[in-house]
Design an enzyme around this catalytic site. Sequence first.
Site, PDB file in Angstrom:
ATOM      1  N   HIS A   1      -6.291  -8.663  31.254  1.00 17.75           N
ATOM      2  CA  HIS A   1      -7.002  -9.052  30.025  1.00 17.75           C
ATOM      3  C   HIS A   1      -6.736 -10.541  29.788  1.00 17.75           C
ATOM      4  O   HIS A   1      -5.654 -10.929  29.373  1.00 17.75           O
ATOM      5  CB  HIS A   1      -6.496  -8.226  28.841  1.00 17.75           C
ATOM      6  CG  HIS A   1      -7.387  -8.293  27.636  1.00 17.75           C
ATOM      7  ND1 HIS A   1      -7.461  -9.391  26.812  1.00 17.75           N
ATOM      8  CD2 HIS A   1      -8.272  -7.386  27.127  1.00 17.75           C
ATOM      9  CE1 HIS A   1      -8.315  -9.159  25.837  1.00 17.75           C
ATOM     10  NE2 HIS A   1      -8.823  -7.962  26.000  1.00 17.75           N
TER      11      HIS A   1
ATOM     12  N   CYS B   1       0.861  -1.172   0.000  1.00 13.99           N
ATOM     13  CA  CYS B   1       0.000   0.000   0.000  1.00 13.99           C
ATOM     14  C   CYS B   1       0.901   1.227   0.000  1.00 13.99           C
ATOM     15  O   CYS B   1       2.016   1.182  -0.493  1.00 13.99           O
ATOM     16  CB  CYS B   1      -0.943  -0.023   1.201  1.00 13.99           C
ATOM     17  SG  CYS B   1      -0.091  -0.160   2.791  1.00 13.99           S
TER      18      CYS B   1
END
Length: 627
Positions: A549, A26
Site C-alpha cells: 500500500h 462520547c
Amino acid sequence: MDYKKLAEEILQNVGGTGNISGLTHCATRLRFNLKDESKAKTDVLKGIKGVMGVVSSGGQYQVIIGSDVASVYRPLTEMANLKEEGAAQEKDGRKLGAKLIDTISGIFTPILPAITAAGMLKAVLSLLVAFKVVSTDAQTYQVVNFMADSAFYFLPVLLANSAAKKFKCNPYLAMMVGGILLHPNFVNMVTASKESGEAIKLFFLPVYNASYSSSVIPIILSVWFLSFVEPIADRISPKAVKFFTKPLITVLVGGVAALVVLGPVGYIIANIIASGINGLETYASWLVPTILGGLFPLLVMTGTHYGIIPIGINNRMTLGYDTIVYPGNLASNIAQGGATLAVAVKSKVSEVKQLASSAGITAVCGITEPALYGVNMRFKTPLYSAMAGGAVGGLFMGIMRVRNYSGGSPGLMTLPSYIGGDSLRDLYLACIGAAIAFVISFALSYILFKDGAENDEKQEMAPKTEGTAAKGVLKTGSATICAPLTGKAVALSEVSDPTFGEEILGKGAAIIPADGRVVSPVKGTVETVFDTLHAIGLKSEDGVEILIHIGLDTVKLGGKHFKAHVKNGDKVEVGTLLVEADLEKIKEEGYDVITPVIISNSFDYGDVLAVTGQEIKAGSDLLKVVK
C-alpha cells in the site's frame, strides 16, 4: 479505580493543558482537539491502567476509556481548567474530511444521552403495549409517549446548543433560533398556509411551508450561519449599547435567514437523502446493512461511526423508521459480543476469560469498545469473526427490510425499538438477525481463536535481532518476502493509520521510501492492481498473499502521480518493476508516503517476522513467514 489519578496521567501525556484546544467525550472515549499531536505520548498512554486504546482520527485525538469515561472527564476538565465549549479557536490546518467528521461528531456526541433516553422510553413503552400492560388510549401511555417524543420533537433545540459550542457562537441565541423554527404560532401558520395556498410573508420574503420538528440539517445550517453573523453584530454595535444591539442583530438576521433560506434548504436536503434511502431500500435493501454490519468495527476504531448516526436519525425523522444504519449496527454489535464471548468460553487464561466475559456482555447490550479494544483487536481472529457475523446478520436484516422506529444504542436492551407499525414483525426479524450474527461470530471465533500465550511462546522461540519488533530471521521452514522499496524499514506500529498500525489487515512491516520504484518482493503472480494504482496485491509461489500500500489515504489521488508497469495476472520475479510513484508530488499533495507491506493471509501461518529499524534496499530480506 482512582479516576482523578487517571485523569492526571492522561492530561500529562497528551501534552498538558496548553496543548488542548478542545475536549468532549462520547460513551466510551475522551475526544481531544490537540494543538500539536506530536507532543502526545501515545505509547505511554496505551500503557496506563484504565486506558483501553488511543486513536488519532477525524481531526481528534481519542483516548478510549470505556463506560467509565464520564468519571474521568469531570476531573480532567477541572484540572485542565477547560470550559465546556473548549478553548479559543486555533488556526485549523486539517483536511476538509477531518474537519467534517470532527464537526459532526462534536455536534451529535453531546446529545446522544437524550436520544438514547428517548429511544429507551419508547422501547419500554412498546413492551408495555405488546404485553397489554397499558393500552394506547390510556393516559399513562400518552404521558410517557410525549416524554419520549420531547427529545425528538425538540431535536433542533438540542442540536442548536451543541452546534453553537462547535461553531463558537452563543448557545442561547442558537437555541432561540431553534425555538423560532418550532414555535406553535409558526406551525399553525404553516398549516393554514398549506390549506389556503397563500404563502407566508416575512418582510415581503416568502417563507417555505415546512415543519421543522425532529429535523437535523436545517438547524445545523442555521447555527453555522449564526456563527458568522454574531461577530459582525459585535463589530458594528456601538460599545454603549452593545449589550442590546448585538443579540438583536444576531437573532433577527439569523432568524430571518433560518426561516427564508437555510431552513428550507436543509429541509429539502433532508428529503433528498430520505428519497435516496427509499430508492436504495427499493432496489438494494441488503447492501448498506451488510456493509455496515461487517465494517462498523473499523468505523468505531477510527471514531468515524458518529458520522453515520445522523443518517439513521434523519431517516426516522423523515420516514418514521430506519432500515439502513441501526439494523446494520445492531448486527455488528451483537456479532462483536458473540465473538468476544467465544473467547471467554475457550480461553484457558483466567484474566482473558474474565475480561472477555464482561466485555462480551457489554457489547451485546450496545457498547462495543471494551470488546473491540480489550479482546477482538488484541487476538485478531475474534475481530475477523465479528466482521463476518455482522455482515451476514446485516444481510438478513437488509433483505427483510427490518425497520427501527426509535433508536437507542443498538443491542439487546433496545430490541423493543423495533416494535412499531401494525405488528411485531420487525421485532421478530431483528431478533432473528441478531441471533444469526451472534451464532456465526461465536462459532467462527471459537474455531479460530487461540490463547495469546501460544503466540507468545512462538515469539520467544524465534531468535531476535536488536531493534526489531518481531526480529527473528529463520533459516528454514519459512518463506522470504523481500523489500519492494529502498528506504527505512519500520514496524507497522509506526504507521499512523490504525487499520495498518493495529495489524487489522494482517502482519508485516512498513518502509519509509527513499525513491518511488516499487518492485516485486516475491516470485509469483500479480493478483490485483488497484484502479487508483496506490496499492497492489501479489501471491507468491508458496501461496503467501502480499499487499503493498503506497502511502496513506493515497486512494484519494485517483491514480495521479502513479504509473503501473504490470497488470492483473502477470507473472513476476523478485525485482520486477511494479509501479512508479512520484513521491515528491504525493508529499506536496499532503499525503504520508510511508508504505505498509502486509501479509494478507498471515492468520494462515504461525508467525510473520520483520526486519525493522534499519535502512534497507529493494530486493533484500524484509519479512519471514513462518510455516
